[in-house]
Design an enzyme around this catalytic site. Structure first.
Site, PDB file in Angstrom:
ATOM      1  N   CYS A 193       3.188  -6.379   5.681  1.00 29.01           N
ATOM      2  CA  CYS A 193       3.485  -6.368   3.987  1.00 29.01           C
ATOM      3  C   CYS A 193       2.413  -6.173   3.551  1.00 29.01           C
ATOM      4  O   CYS A 193       1.431  -7.111   3.138  1.00 29.01           O
ATOM      5  CB  CYS A 193       4.220  -7.792   3.975  1.00 29.01           C
ATOM      6  SG  CYS A 193       4.088  -7.859   1.930  1.00 29.01           S
ATOM      7  N   GLU A 194       2.601  -5.342   2.605  1.00 28.22           N
ATOM      8  CA  GLU A 194       1.744  -4.756   1.110  1.00 28.22           C
ATOM      9  C   GLU A 194       0.906  -6.079   0.205  1.00 28.22           C
ATOM     10  O   GLU A 194      -0.137  -6.140  -0.233  1.00 28.22           O
ATOM     11  CB  GLU A 194       1.258  -3.681   0.885  1.00 28.22           C
ATOM     12  CG  GLU A 194       2.856  -3.259  -0.711  1.00 28.22           C
ATOM     13  CD  GLU A 194       2.573  -1.738  -0.962  1.00 28.22           C
ATOM     14  OE1 GLU A 194       3.143  -1.354  -1.925  1.00 28.22           O
ATOM     15  OE2 GLU A 194       2.613  -1.392  -0.095  1.00 28.22           O
ATOM     16  N   HIS A 195       2.622  -6.961   0.250  1.00 26.43           N
ATOM     17  CA  HIS A 195       2.236  -7.905  -1.110  1.00 26.43           C
ATOM     18  C   HIS A 195       1.625  -8.781  -0.408  1.00 26.43           C
ATOM     19  O   HIS A 195       1.218  -9.749  -0.803  1.00 26.43           O
ATOM     20  CB  HIS A 195       4.270  -8.318  -1.804  1.00 26.43           C
ATOM     21  CG  HIS A 195       4.907  -7.414  -2.540  1.00 26.43           C
ATOM     22  ND1 HIS A 195       5.739  -6.920  -2.044  1.00 26.43           N
ATOM     23  CD2 HIS A 195       4.008  -5.984  -3.114  1.00 26.43           C
ATOM     24  CE1 HIS A 195       6.374  -5.756  -2.587  1.00 26.43           C
ATOM     25  NE2 HIS A 195       5.304  -5.511  -3.188  1.00 26.43           N
ATOM     26  N   HIS A 196       1.826  -9.800   1.124  1.00 18.34           N
ATOM     27  CA  HIS A 196       1.044 -10.336   1.324  1.00 18.34           C
ATOM     28  C   HIS A 196       0.365 -10.534   2.594  1.00 18.34           C
ATOM     29  O   HIS A 196      -0.237 -11.858   2.852  1.00 18.34           O
ATOM     30  CB  HIS A 196       2.206 -11.367   1.342  1.00 18.34           C
ATOM     31  CG  HIS A 196       3.263 -11.631   0.790  1.00 18.34           C
ATOM     32  ND1 HIS A 196       4.380 -11.272   1.010  1.00 18.34           N
ATOM     33  CD2 HIS A 196       3.231 -13.306  -0.046  1.00 18.34           C
ATOM     34  CE1 HIS A 196       5.125 -12.049  -0.456  1.00 18.34           C
ATOM     35  NE2 HIS A 196       4.339 -12.421  -0.888  1.00 18.34           N
ATOM     36  N   GLN A 247       8.865  -1.563   3.628  1.00 17.89           N
ATOM     37  CA  GLN A 247       9.883  -1.130   4.439  1.00 17.89           C
ATOM     38  C   GLN A 247      10.675  -0.331   3.520  1.00 17.89           C
ATOM     39  O   GLN A 247      10.813   0.842   4.738  1.00 17.89           O
ATOM     40  CB  GLN A 247      11.078  -2.544   4.743  1.00 17.89           C
ATOM     41  CG  GLN A 247      12.201  -1.935   5.893  1.00 17.89           C
ATOM     42  CD  GLN A 247      12.799  -2.655   7.005  1.00 17.89           C
ATOM     43  OE1 GLN A 247      12.349  -3.939   6.691  1.00 17.89           O
ATOM     44  NE2 GLN A 247      13.750  -2.845   6.447  1.00 17.89           N
ATOM     45  N   HIS A 273      10.583 -10.071   8.223  1.00 16.78           N
ATOM     46  CA  HIS A 273       9.376 -10.236   7.846  1.00 16.78           C
ATOM     47  C   HIS A 273       8.069 -11.366   7.225  1.00 16.78           C
ATOM     48  O   HIS A 273       9.089 -13.000   7.441  1.00 16.78           O
ATOM     49  CB  HIS A 273       9.508  -9.820   5.862  1.00 16.78           C
ATOM     50  CG  HIS A 273      10.180  -7.752   6.232  1.00 16.78           C
ATOM     51  ND1 HIS A 273       9.250  -7.911   5.217  1.00 16.78           N
ATOM     52  CD2 HIS A 273      11.274  -7.517   6.136  1.00 16.78           C
ATOM     53  CE1 HIS A 273       9.882  -6.330   5.229  1.00 16.78           C
ATOM     54  NE2 HIS A 273      10.415  -5.976   5.618  1.00 16.78           N
ATOM     55  N   CYS A 300       7.036 -12.917   6.095  1.00 14.07           N
ATOM     56  CA  CYS A 300       6.882 -13.567   4.564  1.00 14.07           C
ATOM     57  C   CYS A 300       7.996 -14.235   4.273  1.00 14.07           C
ATOM     58  O   CYS A 300       7.822 -15.213   3.435  1.00 14.07           O
ATOM     59  CB  CYS A 300       5.968 -12.331   3.318  1.00 14.07           C
ATOM     60  SG  CYS A 300       7.413 -10.892   3.682  1.00 14.07           S
TER      61      CYS A 300
END
Length: 187
Positions: free
Chosen positions: A76-79, A118, A146, A148
């Site tokens: 996940c590019e956010h976390h 995703q 996920h 996250c």
């Protein structure tokens, strides 16, 4: 290309910022191991999913081609924590143009090996297939858990996210899309 030394330094600094002692016995080689792991996990940054379709054949087959339950792992590019699951990739050949079945799985793998969303992963696989083969229709479905959402935040282990992309024939024909979904689901 990943700068291994910079990545090691960043991990060292992160451990220090978290209040850990990066010099203690158990953590001495951690920056090196983590940097090496990220080099492997982000190997797709240097590749294009479309380039995986190297084996293209002319075959008298213009019916559905579906490879389902392709396992993948991504970040996940956010976390920067993993998400993982399966992808289902289908296409309707045009002019008898087909590809090796493993190439569909390779395209998923390359798209997954980078900081990712995703939704984008699903679209990248569909676009790669569309650009490489120019099929009558493309359908990609990705189901993933996920971390996250599992390890932090809402903490809901087992919750799955489903994304789809339908192009061409499968976008224009909802009955055919439903039949395809039935095949994917095993109904």
């Amino acid at each position: 290309m990943i700068d291994q030394k910079k990545a090691e330094e960043a991990v060292y600094q992160l451990l220090s910022a978290l209040g850990e002692n990066p010099e203690r016995e158990g953590l001495l080689d951690t920056p090196k191991r983590v940097a090496k792991m990220y080099t492997e996990m982000f190997a797709g940054l240097n590749e294009d999913p479309k380039d995986q379709f190297t084996a293209v054949f002319s075959e008298e087959h213009e019916e559905l081609v579906l490879v389902k339950d392709i396992p993948f792992y991504s970040m996940c590019e956010h976390h920067l924590v993993p998400f993982y699951g399966v992808a289902h990739v289908a296409y309707l050949p045009s002019d008898g143009k087909v590809t090796g079945l493993s190439k569909l799985a390779r395209a998923v793998e390359v798209a997954a090996k980078r900081p990712q969303l995703q939704e984008r992963l699903t679209a990248q696989v569909a676009t790669a297939l569309e650009e490489a083969l120019n099929p009558k229709g493309v359908f990609v479905m990705v189901e993933a858990e996920h971390m996250c959402m599992t390890m932090r935040g809402i903490k809901k282990p087992g919750a799955k996210t489903v994304t789809t992309v339908a192009r061409g024939y499968y976008k224009e024909n909802p009955d055919e899309r439903r039949e395809l979904l039935s095949l994917i689901r095993g109904n």
